[in-house]
Design an enzyme around this catalytic site. Structure first.
Site, PDB file in Angstrom:
ATOM      1  N   SER A  10       0.818  -1.212   0.000  1.00 48.49           N
ATOM      2  CA  SER A  10       0.000   0.000   0.000  1.00 48.49           C
ATOM      3  C   SER A  10       0.857   1.270   0.000  1.00 48.49           C
ATOM      4  O   SER A  10       2.037   1.240   0.359  1.00 48.49           O
ATOM      5  CB  SER A  10      -0.964   0.004   1.191  1.00 48.49           C
ATOM      6  OG  SER A  10      -0.350  -0.540   2.319  1.00 48.49           O
ATOM      7  N   THR A  45      -5.133   4.031   8.087  1.00 50.66           N
ATOM      8  CA  THR A  45      -6.533   4.021   8.532  1.00 50.66           C
ATOM      9  C   THR A  45      -6.692   4.200  10.048  1.00 50.66           C
ATOM     10  O   THR A  45      -7.800   4.152  10.559  1.00 50.66           O
ATOM     11  CB  THR A  45      -7.226   2.713   8.095  1.00 50.66           C
ATOM     12  OG1 THR A  45      -6.465   1.613   8.613  1.00 50.66           O
ATOM     13  CG2 THR A  45      -7.285   2.603   6.574  1.00 50.66           C
ATOM     14  N   PHE A 146       0.522 -15.466  15.666  1.00 54.40           N
ATOM     15  CA  PHE A 146      -0.851 -15.763  15.263  1.00 54.40           C
ATOM     16  C   PHE A 146      -0.904 -16.243  13.810  1.00 54.40           C
ATOM     17  O   PHE A 146      -1.561 -17.239  13.483  1.00 54.40           O
ATOM     18  CB  PHE A 146      -1.726 -14.520  15.470  1.00 54.40           C
ATOM     19  CG  PHE A 146      -3.151 -14.685  15.002  1.00 54.40           C
ATOM     20  CD1 PHE A 146      -3.991 -15.610  15.602  1.00 54.40           C
ATOM     21  CD2 PHE A 146      -3.647 -13.912  13.959  1.00 54.40           C
ATOM     22  CE1 PHE A 146      -5.316 -15.765  15.167  1.00 54.40           C
ATOM     23  CE2 PHE A 146      -4.965 -14.055  13.530  1.00 54.40           C
ATOM     24  CZ  PHE A 146      -5.794 -14.986  14.135  1.00 54.40           C
ATOM     25  N   GLU A 147      -0.161 -15.542  12.937  1.00 51.72           N
ATOM     26  CA  GLU A 147      -0.159 -15.903  11.515  1.00 51.72           C
ATOM     27  C   GLU A 147       0.506 -17.259  11.276  1.00 51.72           C
ATOM     28  O   GLU A 147       0.039 -18.055  10.460  1.00 51.72           O
ATOM     29  CB  GLU A 147       0.535 -14.799  10.713  1.00 51.72           C
ATOM     30  CG  GLU A 147      -0.303 -13.517  10.670  1.00 51.72           C
ATOM     31  CD  GLU A 147       0.499 -12.250  10.427  1.00 51.72           C
ATOM     32  OE1 GLU A 147      -0.128 -11.200  10.191  1.00 51.72           O
ATOM     33  OE2 GLU A 147       1.742 -12.282  10.497  1.00 51.72           O
ATOM     34  N   THR A 180       8.192 -12.949  13.999  1.00 48.00           N
ATOM     35  CA  THR A 180       8.572 -11.581  14.367  1.00 48.00           C
ATOM     36  C   THR A 180       8.209 -11.226  15.799  1.00 48.00           C
ATOM     37  O   THR A 180       8.839 -10.375  16.414  1.00 48.00           O
ATOM     38  CB  THR A 180       7.908 -10.573  13.415  1.00 48.00           C
ATOM     39  OG1 THR A 180       6.484 -10.765  13.470  1.00 48.00           O
ATOM     40  CG2 THR A 180       8.381 -10.786  11.986  1.00 48.00           C
ATOM     41  N   ASP A 222       5.995   0.171  24.928  1.00 49.16           N
ATOM     42  CA  ASP A 222       4.609   0.347  25.343  1.00 49.16           C
ATOM     43  C   ASP A 222       3.899   1.378  24.462  1.00 49.16           C
ATOM     44  O   ASP A 222       3.521   2.453  24.905  1.00 49.16           O
ATOM     45  CB  ASP A 222       4.567   0.768  26.816  1.00 49.16           C
ATOM     46  CG  ASP A 222       3.134   0.811  27.349  1.00 49.16           C
ATOM     47  OD1 ASP A 222       2.292   0.071  26.801  1.00 49.16           O
ATOM     48  OD2 ASP A 222       2.857   1.586  28.281  1.00 49.16           O
ATOM     49  N   ALA A 223       3.788   1.053  23.194  1.00 52.99           N
ATOM     50  CA  ALA A 223       3.096   1.948  22.256  1.00 52.99           C
ATOM     51  C   ALA A 223       2.856   1.162  20.979  1.00 52.99           C
ATOM     52  O   ALA A 223       3.549   0.191  20.702  1.00 52.99           O
ATOM     53  CB  ALA A 223       3.948   3.175  21.954  1.00 52.99           C
ATOM     54  N   GLY A 229       5.814  -3.514  10.826  1.00 56.57           N
ATOM     55  CA  GLY A 229       5.910  -4.832  10.195  1.00 56.57           C
ATOM     56  C   GLY A 229       6.455  -4.735   8.780  1.00 56.57           C
ATOM     57  O   GLY A 229       7.239  -5.574   8.330  1.00 56.57           O
ATOM     58  N   ASP A 230       6.032  -3.676   8.073  1.00 53.90           N
ATOM     59  CA  ASP A 230       6.487  -3.453   6.691  1.00 53.90           C
ATOM     60  C   ASP A 230       7.983  -3.137   6.670  1.00 53.90           C
ATOM     61  O   ASP A 230       8.715  -3.593   5.792  1.00 53.90           O
ATOM     62  CB  ASP A 230       5.697  -2.305   6.052  1.00 53.90           C
ATOM     63  CG  ASP A 230       4.191  -2.528   6.171  1.00 53.90           C
ATOM     64  OD1 ASP A 230       3.758  -3.684   6.006  1.00 53.90           O
ATOM     65  OD2 ASP A 230       3.454  -1.564   6.439  1.00 53.90           O
TER      66      ASP A 230
END
Length: 311
Positions: A10, A45, A146-147, A180, A222-223, A229-230
């Site tokens: 994107s 977004t 999770f992935e 990751t 903590d944020a 990730g990209d």
């Protein structure tokens, strides 16, 4: 030697996510980056407002056709990230197959973005496409816990589970897998998160196999930042290119770049003032300001070798 990357991700006008997160750091490290923007939005977004356009599978094909007609469709790397449309993803698969045919040594770096913390944020019908079509083409895979669990159907509760899941992912295709982030407890305490990596390289020419597994304790922050990730996937591409048989060094440099960029971003975000929540705009990654760290990161996290074998 020129090294050329096709990055299908994107694009945002303002800020850093997708191609905006990947292109600059890769260029700084000497890669030629050809970007196809899967969406063009005003911003990510997480802002109160966002506007823009989405590239369709058909439009993607048109762009790729243009590259092909000019006979400039030779790539050393392909990088993909977030996609939420099944026909778009399947078109990406077709393009990768064709490019791999043209250059058998092409390396495909795939961040199989599907969700986090137990929830999917892409349509569920994308999972079988990733499982059956995308992952088998990937050479380097960078899922979160999770992935990785979604792709293998296995739960990760221990380090042994994580190693098993990475081995299952190798069997599906990729020779380099990096988890990751995981929920595994760190030996350094709850201020750290555990990431793991595995590299299995089989050389058909001389029949040798190398197997390297590493583990890293990364200081927790903590944020929540967008585009990290990209950046991670792009840096894995760059540093595995520079250290092809040394997963330990590649991961240390990747994680260290992340650390420096995020630290600098936090410093800027604190300018919001004490007790004030930084806005999404103030939390945008400080990419340009981190140019020197991207080029030559001071190593802040050491990877531990879990196993290394050659036979």
């Amino acid at each position: 030697m020129e090294c050329r990357v096709l990055s299908i991700q994107s694009h945002v006008v303002r800020g850093y996510v997708g191609n905006k997160s990947a292109a600059f750091p890769l260029q700084v490290l000497g890669f030629e980056v050809d970007s196809i923007n899967s969406v063009q939005f005003s911003n990510h977004t997480g802002y109160a407002h966002w506007k823009g356009q989405v590239l369709t599978a058909e439009e993607l094909n048109v762009l790729y056709d243009g590259i092909k007609l000019n006979n400039v469709n030779h790539y050393d790397y392909i990088l993909t990230g977030y996609s939420r449309d099944i026909s778009f993803l399947e078109t990406v698969v077709d393009i990768i197959k064709e490019l791999k045919k043209a250059n058998p040594s092409l390396v495909y770096v795939c961040d199989p973005v599907m969700g986090d913390q137990g929830a999917m944020y892409v349509p569920e019908n994308l999972l079988p496409v990733y499982k059956d079509k995308v992952v088998p083409l990937a050479d380097i895979l960078t899922p979160n816990q999770f992935e990785a669990q979604l792709l293998t159907g296995r739960k990760i509760n221990t380090e042994e589970d994580a190693i098993e899941v990475m081995d299952l992912l190798h069997k599906m295709g990729p020779e380099t897998v990096v988890l990751t982030s995981t929920d595994l407890p760190s030996k350094q305490g709850d201020q750290f998160l555990v990431a793991l990596g595995s590299q299995k390289i089989s050389k058909v020419s001389d029949g040798t196999n190398t197997d390297q597994k590493i583990c890293m304790d990364i200081p927790k922050i903590d944020a929540v930042f967008v585009g990290t990730g990209d950046l991670f996937a792009a840096m894995m591409l760059a540093w595995t290119h520079h250290h092809p048989k040394d997963l330990k060094t590649a991961c240390e440099k990747t994680v260290s770049v992340m650390h420096h960029v995020i630290k600098r971003t936090i410093t800027y975000a604190k300018m919001a003032g004490p007790g004030k929540r930084p806005t999404p705009a103030q939390l945008e990654l400080r990419m340009v300001q981190s140019k020197a760290d991207i080029e030559n990161p001071a190593i802040v996290v050491e990877a531990k070798l879990l196993q290394k074998s050659s036979h």
